[in-house]
Design a protein around this motif. Structure first.
Motif, short mmCIF file in Angstrom:
data_model
loop_
_atom_site.label_atom_id
_atom_site.label_comp_id
_atom_site.label_asym_id
_atom_site.label_seq_id
_atom_site.Cartn_x
_atom_site.Cartn_y
_atom_site.Cartn_z
N PHE A 106 -6.88 1.92 0.75
CA PHE A 106 -6.80 2.54 -0.57
C PHE A 106 -5.38 2.99 -0.82
O PHE A 106 -4.77 3.64 0.04
CB PHE A 106 -7.72 3.77 -0.66
CG PHE A 106 -9.14 3.47 -0.35
CD1 PHE A 106 -9.99 2.99 -1.33
CD2 PHE A 106 -9.64 3.64 0.93
CE1 PHE A 106 -11.30 2.70 -1.05
CE2 PHE A 106 -10.95 3.36 1.23
CZ PHE A 106 -11.79 2.88 0.24
N GLU A 107 -4.86 2.66 -1.98
CA GLU A 107 -3.54 3.14 -2.35
C GLU A 107 -3.69 4.59 -2.80
O GLU A 107 -4.49 4.91 -3.69
CB GLU A 107 -2.95 2.29 -3.47
CG GLU A 107 -1.52 2.60 -3.73
CD GLU A 107 -0.85 1.61 -4.67
OE1 GLU A 107 0.38 1.69 -4.81
OE2 GLU A 107 -1.56 0.77 -5.26
N THR A 108 -2.92 5.49 -2.18
CA THR A 108 -3.03 6.91 -2.50
C THR A 108 -1.79 7.43 -3.21
O THR A 108 -1.73 8.60 -3.54
CB THR A 108 -3.27 7.73 -1.22
OG1 THR A 108 -2.20 7.49 -0.32
CG2 THR A 108 -4.59 7.38 -0.58
N GLY A 109 -0.83 6.58 -3.41
CA GLY A 109 0.41 6.97 -4.07
C GLY A 109 1.35 5.77 -4.06
O GLY A 109 0.95 4.67 -3.70
N ILE A 110 2.57 6.01 -4.42
CA ILE A 110 3.55 4.93 -4.44
C ILE A 110 3.82 4.50 -2.99
O ILE A 110 4.30 5.28 -2.18
CB ILE A 110 4.85 5.37 -5.13
CG1 ILE A 110 4.55 5.73 -6.59
CG2 ILE A 110 5.91 4.28 -5.03
CD1 ILE A 110 5.72 6.33 -7.31
N ALA A 111 3.47 3.28 -2.68
CA ALA A 111 3.67 2.69 -1.35
C ALA A 111 3.00 3.51 -0.25
O ALA A 111 3.44 3.51 0.88
CB ALA A 111 5.15 2.50 -1.06
#
Length: 142
Positions: A106-111
């Motif tokens: 899961f993407e939780t922020g930028i990169a």
């Protein structure tokens, strides 16, 4: 209703994680033996050791779509190394599918990414956190 199509349990993940490393080591050894003596017959002790791991894995993999093809090695009529390898490669394929099905990123922020096993217990914890957050938010607005 969950937004995740596939959900497992913490117990299944624990079994996967505890047995997978041992299984990988055994698979490596059987592959090496197969290169040298594919027609050799496995000893009773090797079959017993391999089956102990396969039995653990069957507890979680039998219910997977691909799991219906899995079985332990025959221990009365000892298998040849090449036959054992074929059975173990089938287990490897189902283990790979298990991980792909239940271990998500899961993407939780930028990169920034998090990785989680999607389990019933994790989803319940997330739901409880969401409910607590909503309750706290409601109190602030009163």
């Amino acid at each position: 209703m969950t937004k995740f199509e596939h959900v497992t349990t913490d117990a299944s993940v624990k079994t996967y994680e505890s047995a997978n490393g041992v299984f990988e080591a055994l698979l490596h050894e059987v592959r090496e033996l197969s290169k040298k003596k594919p027609d050799a017959t496995l000893s009773k002790s090797k079959v017993t050791l391999i089956n102990a791991v396969l039995c653990d894995l069957l507890t979680i993999l039998n219910n997977e779509p691909e799991g219906k093809y899995l079985q332990v090695l025959e221990d009365e009529d000892l298998p040849q190394v090449s036959d054992a390898l074929m059975m173990m490669v089938q287990f490897k394929a189902v283990l790979t599918a298990f991980r792909a099905r239940y271990y998500q990123s899961f993407e939780t922020g930028i990169a920034t990414w998090e990785h989680h096993w999607i389990t019933k217990e994790l989803l319940e914890a997330w739901e409880a956190e969401d409910a607590e957050f909503e309750d706290e938010g409601g109190k602030d607005h009163q």
